[in-house]
Design a protein around this motif. Structure first.
Motif, PDB file in Angstrom:
ATOM      1  N   ARG A  20       0.856  -1.191   0.000  1.00 20.35           N
ATOM      2  CA  ARG A  20       0.000   0.000   0.000  1.00 20.35           C
ATOM      3  C   ARG A  20       0.889   1.237   0.000  1.00 20.35           C
ATOM      4  O   ARG A  20       1.198   1.788   1.029  1.00 20.35           O
ATOM      5  CB  ARG A  20      -0.901   0.027   1.222  1.00 20.35           C
ATOM      6  N   SER A  21       1.289   1.623  -1.131  1.00 23.97           N
ATOM      7  CA  SER A  21       2.057   2.862  -1.196  1.00 23.97           C
ATOM      8  C   SER A  21       1.188   3.875  -1.937  1.00 23.97           C
ATOM      9  O   SER A  21       0.706   3.618  -3.032  1.00 23.97           O
ATOM     10  CB  SER A  21       3.392   2.645  -1.907  1.00 23.97           C
ATOM     11  N   TYR A  22       0.957   4.948  -1.298  1.00 27.38           N
ATOM     12  CA  TYR A  22       0.125   6.001  -1.867  1.00 27.38           C
ATOM     13  C   TYR A  22       0.991   7.229  -2.098  1.00 27.38           C
ATOM     14  O   TYR A  22       1.750   7.625  -1.220  1.00 27.38           O
ATOM     15  CB  TYR A  22      -1.020   6.375  -0.918  1.00 27.38           C
ATOM     16  N   ALA A  23       0.829   7.797  -3.235  1.00 21.31           N
ATOM     17  CA  ALA A  23       1.541   9.043  -3.511  1.00 21.31           C
ATOM     18  C   ALA A  23       0.666  10.190  -3.018  1.00 21.31           C
ATOM     19  O   ALA A  23      -0.539  10.230  -3.280  1.00 21.31           O
ATOM     20  CB  ALA A  23       1.797   9.179  -5.000  1.00 21.31           C
ATOM     21  N   ALA A  24       1.252  11.093  -2.298  1.00 22.13           N
ATOM     22  CA  ALA A  24       0.509  12.245  -1.809  1.00 22.13           C
ATOM     23  C   ALA A  24       0.124  13.122  -3.002  1.00 22.13           C
ATOM     24  O   ALA A  24       0.936  13.359  -3.892  1.00 22.13           O
ATOM     25  CB  ALA A  24       1.355  13.034  -0.824  1.00 22.13           C
ATOM     26  N   PRO A  25      -1.134  13.556  -3.033  1.00 24.06           N
ATOM     27  CA  PRO A  25      -1.530  14.412  -4.158  1.00 24.06           C
ATOM     28  C   PRO A  25      -0.816  15.760  -4.076  1.00 24.06           C
ATOM     29  O   PRO A  25      -0.521  16.260  -2.993  1.00 24.06           O
ATOM     30  CB  PRO A  25      -3.039  14.584  -3.957  1.00 24.06           C
ATOM     31  N   THR A  26      -0.527  16.288  -5.205  1.00 25.30           N
ATOM     32  CA  THR A  26       0.098  17.614  -5.235  1.00 25.30           C
ATOM     33  C   THR A  26      -0.938  18.609  -5.719  1.00 25.30           C
ATOM     34  O   THR A  26      -1.675  18.354  -6.676  1.00 25.30           O
ATOM     35  CB  THR A  26       1.313  17.633  -6.179  1.00 25.30           C
ATOM     36  N   TYR A  27      -1.004  19.685  -5.054  1.00 23.76           N
ATOM     37  CA  TYR A  27      -1.959  20.733  -5.390  1.00 23.76           C
ATOM     38  C   TYR A  27      -1.193  21.984  -5.774  1.00 23.76           C
ATOM     39  O   TYR A  27      -0.718  22.711  -4.925  1.00 23.76           O
ATOM     40  CB  TYR A  27      -2.884  21.039  -4.201  1.00 23.76           C
ATOM     41  N   ALA A  28      -1.046  22.170  -7.022  1.00 17.22           N
ATOM     42  CA  ALA A  28      -0.391  23.387  -7.494  1.00 17.22           C
ATOM     43  C   ALA A  28      -1.491  24.380  -7.865  1.00 17.22           C
ATOM     44  O   ALA A  28      -2.434  24.043  -8.581  1.00 17.22           O
ATOM     45  CB  ALA A  28       0.472  23.081  -8.709  1.00 17.22           C
ATOM     46  N   PRO A  29      -1.405  25.577  -7.352  1.00 20.14           N
ATOM     47  CA  PRO A  29      -2.440  26.548  -7.685  1.00 20.14           C
ATOM     48  C   PRO A  29      -2.404  26.878  -9.176  1.00 20.14           C
ATOM     49  O   PRO A  29      -1.338  27.002  -9.768  1.00 20.14           O
ATOM     50  CB  PRO A  29      -2.082  27.769  -6.838  1.00 20.14           C
ATOM     51  N   LYS A  30      -3.569  26.964  -9.739  1.00 16.86           N
ATOM     52  CA  LYS A  30      -3.680  27.333 -11.151  1.00 16.86           C
ATOM     53  C   LYS A  30      -3.481  28.830 -11.244  1.00 16.86           C
ATOM     54  O   LYS A  30      -4.125  29.600 -10.555  1.00 16.86           O
ATOM     55  CB  LYS A  30      -5.064  26.939 -11.686  1.00 16.86           C
ATOM     56  N   VAL A  31      -2.557  29.233 -12.055  1.00  9.50           N
ATOM     57  CA  VAL A  31      -2.290  30.650 -12.253  1.00  9.50           C
ATOM     58  C   VAL A  31      -2.985  31.058 -13.548  1.00  9.50           C
ATOM     59  O   VAL A  31      -2.675  30.537 -14.615  1.00  9.50           O
ATOM     60  CB  VAL A  31      -0.776  30.934 -12.324  1.00  9.50           C
ATOM     61  N   TYR A  32      -3.947  31.955 -13.426  1.00  9.65           N
ATOM     62  CA  TYR A  32      -4.689  32.408 -14.599  1.00  9.65           C
ATOM     63  C   TYR A  32      -4.030  33.645 -15.189  1.00  9.65           C
ATOM     64  O   TYR A  32      -3.554  34.521 -14.459  1.00  9.65           O
ATOM     65  CB  TYR A  32      -6.143  32.722 -14.216  1.00  9.65           C
ATOM     66  N   GLN A  33      -4.040  33.699 -16.495  1.00 12.82           N
ATOM     67  CA  GLN A  33      -3.433  34.836 -17.172  1.00 12.82           C
ATOM     68  C   GLN A  33      -4.340  36.053 -17.121  1.00 12.82           C
ATOM     69  O   GLN A  33      -5.567  35.923 -17.159  1.00 12.82           O
ATOM     70  CB  GLN A  33      -3.152  34.494 -18.630  1.00 12.82           C
ATOM     71  N   ILE A  34      -3.732  37.199 -17.045  1.00 10.96           N
ATOM     72  CA  ILE A  34      -4.468  38.448 -17.145  1.00 10.96           C
ATOM     73  C   ILE A  34      -4.579  38.773 -18.627  1.00 10.96           C
ATOM     74  O   ILE A  34      -3.565  38.920 -19.318  1.00 10.96           O
ATOM     75  CB  ILE A  34      -3.745  39.579 -16.381  1.00 10.96           C
ATOM     76  N   LEU A  35      -5.816  38.848 -19.102  1.00 10.67           N
ATOM     77  CA  LEU A  35      -6.040  39.106 -20.516  1.00 10.67           C
ATOM     78  C   LEU A  35      -5.939  40.589 -20.845  1.00 10.67           C
ATOM     79  O   LEU A  35      -5.475  40.959 -21.922  1.00 10.67           O
ATOM     80  CB  LEU A  35      -7.407  38.579 -20.943  1.00 10.67           C
ATOM     81  N   LYS A  36      -6.386  41.405 -19.917  1.00  8.06           N
ATOM     82  CA  LYS A  36      -6.410  42.839 -20.170  1.00  8.06           C
ATOM     83  C   LYS A  36      -6.260  43.556 -18.839  1.00  8.06           C
ATOM     84  O   LYS A  36      -6.882  43.174 -17.850  1.00  8.06           O
ATOM     85  CB  LYS A  36      -7.747  43.195 -20.811  1.00  8.06           C
ATOM     86  N   GLN A  37      -5.429  44.602 -18.817  1.00  9.90           N
ATOM     87  CA  GLN A  37      -5.270  45.393 -17.609  1.00  9.90           C
ATOM     88  C   GLN A  37      -4.858  46.800 -18.010  1.00  9.90           C
ATOM     89  O   GLN A  37      -3.895  46.987 -18.742  1.00  9.90           O
ATOM     90  CB  GLN A  37      -4.212  44.791 -16.684  1.00  9.90           C
ATOM     91  N   GLU A  38      -5.611  47.776 -17.533  1.00 11.09           N
ATOM     92  CA  GLU A  38      -5.307  49.172 -17.815  1.00 11.09           C
ATOM     93  C   GLU A  38      -5.535  49.993 -16.553  1.00 11.09           C
ATOM     94  O   GLU A  38      -6.455  49.716 -15.794  1.00 11.09           O
ATOM     95  CB  GLU A  38      -6.194  49.702 -18.942  1.00 11.09           C
ATOM     96  N   ALA A  39      -4.705  50.989 -16.373  1.00  8.19           N
ATOM     97  CA  ALA A  39      -4.858  51.897 -15.248  1.00  8.19           C
ATOM     98  C   ALA A  39      -4.414  53.279 -15.708  1.00  8.19           C
ATOM     99  O   ALA A  39      -3.410  53.411 -16.411  1.00  8.19           O
ATOM    100  CB  ALA A  39      -4.031  51.438 -14.061  1.00  8.19           C
ATOM    101  N   GLU A  40      -5.185  54.276 -15.315  1.00  9.50           N
ATOM    102  CA  GLU A  40      -4.857  55.643 -15.695  1.00  9.50           C
ATOM    103  C   GLU A  40      -5.004  56.539 -14.474  1.00  9.50           C
ATOM    104  O   GLU A  40      -6.059  56.580 -13.858  1.00  9.50           O
ATOM    105  CB  GLU A  40      -5.800  56.120 -16.805  1.00  9.50           C
TER     106      GLU A  40
END
Length: 168
Positions: A20-40
């Protein structure tokens, strides 16, 4: 010989046991891309900004400086909105204003506030000599065995160890 037999039996059972060898699950956070960003930021210190991500988050905000709300510091009147898709697949949208009256969000999914102002009862201006109905507390009875209606008070009786409630 018996200790060797026991040891051999334990080793045989251990070898026959399923692995019974179980691999620990890995949880990598999903990094979402910024499609649009503007600041004035303008010369008068007013601003506008917005962004949108690939997972459907959208936010926009604009603000303008105003004199402080009772302070010597500058403050801002801000208008904005943001939206996102919840785990249930529903798009949630919040529109807000933040100013001298505080942060005021609005959204179909947000609870509506309970009214804080209630109607004021009308007072009679009649100066008639009518008797006013006043509340008077009920007179106290000297009989301890009976409780006033609506009250259920236990009576206590002495027992060998401690007290035990006696209800009527």
């Amino acid at each position: 010989m018996s200790s060797g037999f026991v040891l051999a039996a334990v080793l045989a059972v251990a070898a026959a046991a399923p692995s019974r060898s179980y691999a620990a699950p890995t949880y990598a956070p999903k990094v979402y891309q910024i499609l649009k960003q503007e600041a004035e930021l303008r010369d008068d210190q007013s601003y506008e900004s917005h962004f949108e991500t690939e997972n459907g988050i959208y936010a926009s905000e604009s603000g303008r400086p105003v004199e402080g709300y009772g302070d010597d510091e500058e403050s801002y009147d801000v208008n904005g909105q943001f939206s996102y898709t919840g785990d249930d697949g529903v798009v949630y949208k919040v529109v807000y204003v933040a100013n001298g009256n505080g942060f005021q969000p609005q959204g179909a999914h947000l609870p509506t506030p309970v009214p804080t102002e209630y109607p004021t009862p009308e007072a009679s201006d009649d100066d008639d000599d009518e008797e006013e109905e006043r509340y008077e507390a009920p007179e106290e009875e000297d009989d301890d065995d009976e409780s006033p209606a609506g009250y259920y008070q236990p009576q206590y009786e002495r027992v060998i160890v401690g007290y035990r409630p006696r209800y009527q």
